[in-house]
Design a protein around this motif. Sequence first.
Motif, short mmCIF file in Angstrom:
data_model
loop_
_atom_site.label_atom_id
_atom_site.label_comp_id
_atom_site.label_asym_id
_atom_site.label_seq_id
_atom_site.Cartn_x
_atom_site.Cartn_y
_atom_site.Cartn_z
N ILE A 202 0.84 -1.20 0.00
CA ILE A 202 0.00 0.00 0.00
C ILE A 202 0.87 1.25 0.00
O ILE A 202 0.61 2.21 -0.74
N LEU A 203 1.92 1.24 0.81
CA LEU A 203 2.82 2.39 0.90
C LEU A 203 3.52 2.64 -0.43
O LEU A 203 3.60 3.79 -0.91
N VAL A 204 4.02 1.59 -1.06
CA VAL A 204 4.70 1.74 -2.36
C VAL A 204 3.73 2.26 -3.41
O VAL A 204 4.08 3.13 -4.22
N SER A 205 2.51 1.76 -3.41
CA SER A 205 1.50 2.22 -4.37
C SER A 205 1.27 3.72 -4.23
O SER A 205 1.20 4.45 -5.23
N TYR A 206 1.18 4.17 -3.00
CA TYR A 206 0.93 5.60 -2.78
C TYR A 206 2.15 6.46 -3.08
O TYR A 206 2.03 7.64 -3.39
N CYS A 207 3.33 5.89 -2.98
CA CYS A 207 4.52 6.62 -3.41
C CYS A 207 4.46 6.90 -4.91
O CYS A 207 4.73 8.03 -5.37
N PHE A 208 4.09 5.89 -5.70
CA PHE A 208 3.94 6.07 -7.14
C PHE A 208 2.78 7.02 -7.45
O PHE A 208 2.87 7.86 -8.37
N ILE A 209 1.69 6.90 -6.70
CA ILE A 209 0.53 7.78 -6.90
C ILE A 209 0.93 9.23 -6.64
O ILE A 209 0.61 10.13 -7.44
N SER A 212 3.02 10.65 -9.41
CA SER A 212 2.23 11.00 -10.60
C SER A 212 1.38 12.23 -10.36
O SER A 212 1.23 13.08 -11.25
N VAL A 213 0.81 12.36 -9.16
CA VAL A 213 -0.04 13.51 -8.85
C VAL A 213 0.75 14.81 -8.88
O VAL A 213 0.27 15.84 -9.38
N LEU A 214 1.97 14.77 -8.37
CA LEU A 214 2.80 15.98 -8.34
C LEU A 214 3.19 16.45 -9.73
O LEU A 214 3.57 17.61 -9.93
N ARG A 215 3.09 15.57 -10.72
CA ARG A 215 3.41 15.95 -12.10
C ARG A 215 2.22 16.58 -12.81
O ARG A 215 2.35 17.09 -13.92
N ILE A 216 1.04 16.56 -12.19
CA ILE A 216 -0.13 17.21 -12.77
C ILE A 216 0.04 18.72 -12.64
O ILE A 216 0.32 19.23 -11.55
N SER A 217 -0.14 19.43 -13.72
CA SER A 217 0.16 20.87 -13.73
C SER A 217 -0.82 21.70 -12.90
O SER A 217 -0.42 22.61 -12.17
N SER A 218 -2.11 21.41 -13.00
CA SER A 218 -3.10 22.24 -12.32
C SER A 218 -3.33 21.78 -10.88
O SER A 218 -3.33 20.58 -10.59
N ARG A 219 -3.52 22.76 -10.00
CA ARG A 219 -3.80 22.45 -8.59
C ARG A 219 -5.13 21.72 -8.46
O ARG A 219 -5.25 20.78 -7.66
N GLU A 220 -6.10 22.11 -9.25
CA GLU A 220 -7.41 21.45 -9.22
C GLU A 220 -7.31 19.98 -9.62
O GLU A 220 -7.95 19.12 -9.03
N GLY A 221 -6.48 19.71 -10.62
CA GLY A 221 -6.29 18.33 -11.06
C GLY A 221 -5.63 17.47 -9.99
O GLY A 221 -5.99 16.31 -9.80
N ARG A 222 -4.64 18.07 -9.29
CA ARG A 222 -3.97 17.33 -8.22
C ARG A 222 -4.93 17.00 -7.09
O ARG A 222 -4.94 15.88 -6.58
#
Length: 305
Positions: A202-209, A212-222
């Motif tokens: 679970i921890l590793v999955s959320y590290c990858f998540i 990926s989320v931090l690479r989303i440009s818009s704050r709303e998208g994150r």
Amino acid sequence: NASSTLSSTFYLTGVPGYEEFHHWISIPFCLLYLVGVMGNCTILHVIRTDLRLHEPMYYFLAMLSLTDLGMSLSPMITLFRVLWSISREIQFNICVVQMFLIHTFSLTESSVLLAMALDRYVAICHPLRYATILTPKLIIKIGTAALLRSAILMIPPLARLAFLPFCHSHDMICLACADTQFNVLYGLVLTVMLWGLDALGILVSYCFILHSVLRISSREGRLKALNTCTSHICAVLILYVPMIGLSTVHRFAKHSSLLVYILMAHIYLMIPPVLNPIIYSVKTKQIRQGVLHLFLCPKVGSVVR
């Protein structure tokens, strides 16, 4: 010998020192069990009847509700028989079956939470391949494997109980009069290897998540991406925090009051089934709409939509 052990009868003490209050103590327990059973049955009904929820995320949520029902129903009959003074005796074989069901469902819930973490990983990190990766056939295999893994791993320590001699006392506390080191070590290894590996996954999955989320440009998208994970994170904490607390008390606070053991055990068994449906009904829009549509009326459900 094994035959005499299987035919043994043990005496359940209930809540020691509070026997005269058992009927009053049963009231909050009864309310919690009713809320848990009704909540999880509602989640299952909403997912089954709403075709829009026939997606991997909700299939895993249905598995979570089924395991929660198993966790809450397994000890219920025995608990209320004791608290309502119907009977305080339990056959050894019934006790073993009950222990098997409780531990199997709790271990399965940990596996389901790991599967739900992988579901969120695929949905956020590989959204275009989501439907092709998490096919219905794969979901069935994951659910079956989670249940079989938990059931098989619980057989050795419980099977060994049949060959342990027990004291003449019928108190369920400190039953065995033989070396129980195997069961203690097996339980410790099982906790570390199974629960630990699930938690690590679970921890590793959320590290990858998170990556990926931090690479989303818009704050709303994150925020939108992270919001799809909040219910699952809460479910993980609701299961793991009481489990860690119970394991800690059981192994490192052996001189604690029996009341502490009893409260921790029932918190561990009842809190996830009670809170998970509430969290998913509040935090997941589609489930919330389905619940409103079911309990209020179709018009209110359509207005919310």
